[in-house]
Design an enzyme around this catalytic site. Structure first.
Site, PDB file in Angstrom:
ATOM      1  NE  ARG A 177     121.709 105.105 -81.987  1.00 42.33           N
ATOM      2  CZ  ARG A 177     122.225 105.623 -83.107  1.00 42.33           C
ATOM      3  NH1 ARG A 177     123.496 106.009 -83.117  1.00 42.33           N
ATOM      4  NH2 ARG A 177     121.485 105.791 -84.175  1.00 42.33           N
ATOM      5  CB  SER A 227     116.309 102.830 -84.363  1.00 36.19           C
ATOM      6  OG  SER A 227     116.356 103.472 -85.600  1.00 36.19           O
ATOM      7  CD  GLU A 297     119.250 103.091 -81.490  1.00 36.40           C
ATOM      8  OE1 GLU A 297     119.522 102.365 -82.468  1.00 36.40           O
ATOM      9  OE2 GLU A 297     119.090 104.320 -81.581  1.00 36.40           O
TER      10      GLU A 297
HETATM   11  C1  LIG Z   1     111.734 110.289 -84.103  1.00 37.18           C
HETATM   12  C2  LIG Z   1     113.039 109.916 -83.468  1.00 37.18           C
HETATM   13  C3  LIG Z   1     114.194 109.908 -84.246  1.00 37.18           C
HETATM   14  C4  LIG Z   1     115.420 109.580 -83.667  1.00 37.18           C
HETATM   15  N1  LIG Z   1     116.546 109.596 -84.450  1.00 37.18           N
HETATM   16  C5  LIG Z   1     117.745 109.302 -83.904  1.00 37.18           C
HETATM   17  C6  LIG Z   1     118.943 109.366 -84.695  1.00 37.18           C
HETATM   18  O1  LIG Z   1     118.935 109.701 -85.864  1.00 37.18           O
HETATM   19  N2  LIG Z   1     120.113 109.062 -84.095  1.00 37.18           N
HETATM   20  C7  LIG Z   1     120.186 108.703 -82.781  1.00 37.18           C
HETATM   21  O2  LIG Z   1     121.283 108.445 -82.293  1.00 37.18           O
HETATM   22  N3  LIG Z   1     119.072 108.633 -82.022  1.00 37.18           N
HETATM   23  C8  LIG Z   1     117.872 108.928 -82.540  1.00 37.18           C
HETATM   24  N4  LIG Z   1     116.738 108.874 -81.756  1.00 37.18           N
HETATM   25  C9  LIG Z   1     116.836 108.395 -80.361  1.00 37.18           C
HETATM   26  C10 LIG Z   1     117.067 109.503 -79.315  1.00 37.18           C
HETATM   27  O3  LIG Z   1     116.579 110.758 -79.738  1.00 37.18           O
HETATM   28  C11 LIG Z   1     118.551 109.641 -78.965  1.00 37.18           C
HETATM   29  O4  LIG Z   1     119.065 108.446 -78.440  1.00 37.18           O
HETATM   30  C12 LIG Z   1     118.790 110.766 -77.947  1.00 37.18           C
HETATM   31  O5  LIG Z   1     120.153 111.016 -77.844  1.00 37.18           O
HETATM   32  C13 LIG Z   1     118.217 110.465 -76.561  1.00 37.18           C
HETATM   33  O6  LIG Z   1     118.250 111.670 -75.818  1.00 37.18           O
HETATM   34  P1  LIG Z   1     117.172 111.975 -74.687  1.00 37.18           P
HETATM   35  O7  LIG Z   1     117.477 113.298 -74.111  1.00 37.18           O
HETATM   36  O8  LIG Z   1     115.815 111.805 -75.210  1.00 37.18           O
HETATM   37  O9  LIG Z   1     117.538 110.825 -73.647  1.00 37.18           O
HETATM   38  P2  LIG Z   1     116.527 109.889 -72.822  1.00 37.18           P
HETATM   39  O10 LIG Z   1     115.769 109.049 -73.786  1.00 37.18           O
HETATM   40  O11 LIG Z   1     115.772 110.672 -71.845  1.00 37.18           O
HETATM   41  O12 LIG Z   1     117.585 108.964 -72.064  1.00 37.18           O
HETATM   42  C14 LIG Z   1     118.437 108.101 -72.781  1.00 37.18           C
HETATM   43  C15 LIG Z   1     119.590 107.663 -71.877  1.00 37.18           C
HETATM   44  O13 LIG Z   1     120.398 108.787 -71.561  1.00 37.18           O
HETATM   45  C16 LIG Z   1     120.505 108.923 -70.152  1.00 37.18           C
HETATM   46  N5  LIG Z   1     120.588 110.348 -69.842  1.00 37.18           N
HETATM   47  C17 LIG Z   1     119.814 111.356 -70.292  1.00 37.18           C
HETATM   48  N6  LIG Z   1     120.243 112.536 -69.816  1.00 37.18           N
HETATM   49  C18 LIG Z   1     121.303 112.261 -69.022  1.00 37.18           C
HETATM   50  C19 LIG Z   1     122.184 113.039 -68.227  1.00 37.18           C
HETATM   51  N7  LIG Z   1     122.068 114.361 -68.129  1.00 37.18           N
HETATM   52  N8  LIG Z   1     123.167 112.403 -67.551  1.00 37.18           N
HETATM   53  C20 LIG Z   1     123.319 111.064 -67.625  1.00 37.18           C
HETATM   54  N9  LIG Z   1     122.507 110.273 -68.355  1.00 37.18           N
HETATM   55  C21 LIG Z   1     121.525 110.865 -69.052  1.00 37.18           C
HETATM   56  C22 LIG Z   1     119.249 108.277 -69.591  1.00 37.18           C
HETATM   57  O14 LIG Z   1     119.438 107.909 -68.235  1.00 37.18           O
HETATM   58  C23 LIG Z   1     119.124 107.105 -70.528  1.00 37.18           C
HETATM   59  O15 LIG Z   1     120.039 106.112 -70.136  1.00 37.18           O
HETATM   60  C24 LIG Z   1     115.498 109.211 -82.303  1.00 37.18           C
HETATM   61  C25 LIG Z   1     114.329 109.226 -81.533  1.00 37.18           C
HETATM   62  C26 LIG Z   1     113.110 109.588 -82.101  1.00 37.18           C
HETATM   63  C27 LIG Z   1     111.879 109.609 -81.253  1.00 37.18           C
END
Ligand SMILES: Cc1cc2nc3c(=O)[nH]c(=O)nc-3n(C[C@H](O)[C@H](O)[C@H](O)COP(=O)(O)OP(=O)(O)OC[C@H]3O[C@@H](n4cnc5c(N)ncnc54)[C@H](O)[C@@H]3O)c2cc1C
Length: 304
Positions: A177, A227, A297
């Site tokens: 992560r 998570s 996380e």
């Molecule tokens: C139901 C569910 C299941 C999930 N399962 C998993 C799983 O199996 N594995 C897993 O790893 N995660 C999982 N996640 C967590 C999440 O989906 C991941 O961490 C995902 O990668 C976050 O992406 P996001 O676009 O939503 O980022 P955000 O939540 O919007 O942001 C997360 C971080 O990324 C940064 N960020 C976003 N975009 C950019 C960019 N363009 N440039 C620089 N920084 C940026 C943000 O500033 C922040 O620090 C799950 C979440 C949910 C709700």
């Protein structure tokens, strides 16, 4: 920070159309929780994004980049400053044999589906991760032992000084992560991924299997941020949470999921304060019972 001055500056720079003021963030997060951002902007292209970063720097206005908001808890008081959410040009995908150039705003589910259509293997793990590419790289998103680090070849980003730079695989440092780009607070614009030629039926079957595992083990019918805690070395956070009797614990409309104890769900109308209460309660209990300090996380943004 004077919002009126920022408004004038945005008008002068011709980017008013991509800016919203006092934008509620609950609609932009998977937990459906959060106060408003003073300024929320959705640049459609690099020129607009550079203007936004310039204004932010000139006026000393902090900014954060939000992807699909699936790993965030935004506090009820919202965010002072600017939230950037990449749009349009940042949602492009270009395939060239096994190499894909992907915009930071592309959702992983779509990407995984498009790779399947082209019989490319390597993104099956990402089929049901609800984030977009930028956030997935920053968090090295993973599922069942496969992760973004396996496929990323290089990443193009905008620095806080408004310079476009590119970093290649050998200089990217991915961990559980984590990615070294996170601490540098850059804006990821796009990335090049390398996949493998695969067999369509096998890819499809792996995707179906991954979706099935999730459906049975995660509360996908409820609002959550995935998570809450990282797994401490040698343990599963969910198991520790169950062992301290926190599974099913509620506070207002927030609940420690009865399906997966490492998820906290919003049953409709929960506040960030409710979620935070449960997070802190779990942390206290796990430390008291096991001497383990759980690491969060999810990211918590904003003001109470
Ligand atoms: C139901 C569910 C299941 C999930 N399962 C998993 C799983 O199996 N594995 C897993 O790893 N995660 C999982 N996640 C967590 C999440 O989906 C991941 O961490 C995902 O990668 C976050 O992406 P996001 O676009 O939503 O980022 P955000 O939540 O919007 O942001 C997360 C971080 O990324 C940064 N960020 C976003 N975009 C950019 C960019 N363009 N440039 C620089 N920084 C940026 C943000 O500033 C922040 O620090 C799950 C979440 C949910 C709700």
């Amino acid at each position: 920070m004077n919002i009126d001055i920022i408004k004038d500056e945005c008008k002068r720079q011709g980017i008013s159309r991509i800016i919203k003021y006092d934008e509620p963030l609950n609609n932009h997060t998977s937990l459906r929780i959060g106060g408003s951002a003073d300024i929320f902007c959705s640049p459609n292209n690099i020129e607009d994004l550079k203007k936004v970063v310039f204004i932010s720097k000139e006026h000393n206005m902090p900014f954060r980049v939000m992807g699909n908001g699936t790993n965030l808890l935004i506090l009820d008081g919202g965010i002072r400053g600017l939230v950037i959410n990449l749009n349009k040009d940042f949602k492009k995908i270009e395939f060239s044999d096994k190499i894909i150039k992907v915009g930071a705003g592309v959702s992983l589910a779509l990407l995984s589906k498009m790779a399947l259509d082209r019989e490319l293997s390597g993104l099956e793990f990402a089929c049901a991760i609800p984030g977009a590419l930028g956030g997935a790289i920053i968090n090295n998103a993973s599922f069942k032992g496969e992760c973004m680090a396996d496929v990323v070849q290089n990443v193009t980003f905008l620095t806080r000084e408004n310079r476009i730079e590119k970093i290649s695989k050998s200089n990217l440092n991915f961990n559980y992560r984590e990615c070294n780009l996170k601490s540098e607070s850059v804006i990821i614009l796009e990335a090049t991924l390398m996949l493998k030629k695969g067999n369509k039926e096998e890819i499809e079957s792996k995707i179906k299997q991954n979706i099935e595992i999730r459906k049975t083990s995660q509360p996908l019918d409820k609002f959550s941020a995935g998570s809450i805690f990282k797994n401490p070395p040698g343990y599963y956070a969910g198991e520790l949470i169950e062992k301290v009797g926190a599974k099913g614990l509620t506070r207002g409309k927030a609940e420690v999921s009865t399906r997966h104890a490492n998820f906290i769900v919003n049953n409709g109308g929960a506040s960030a304060r409710d979620i935070l209460y449960l997070i802190e309660e779990i942390e206290k209990r796990v430390t008291k019972n096991f001497g383990i300090k759980l690491e969060r996380e999810i990211e918590i943004w904003g003001e109470p």
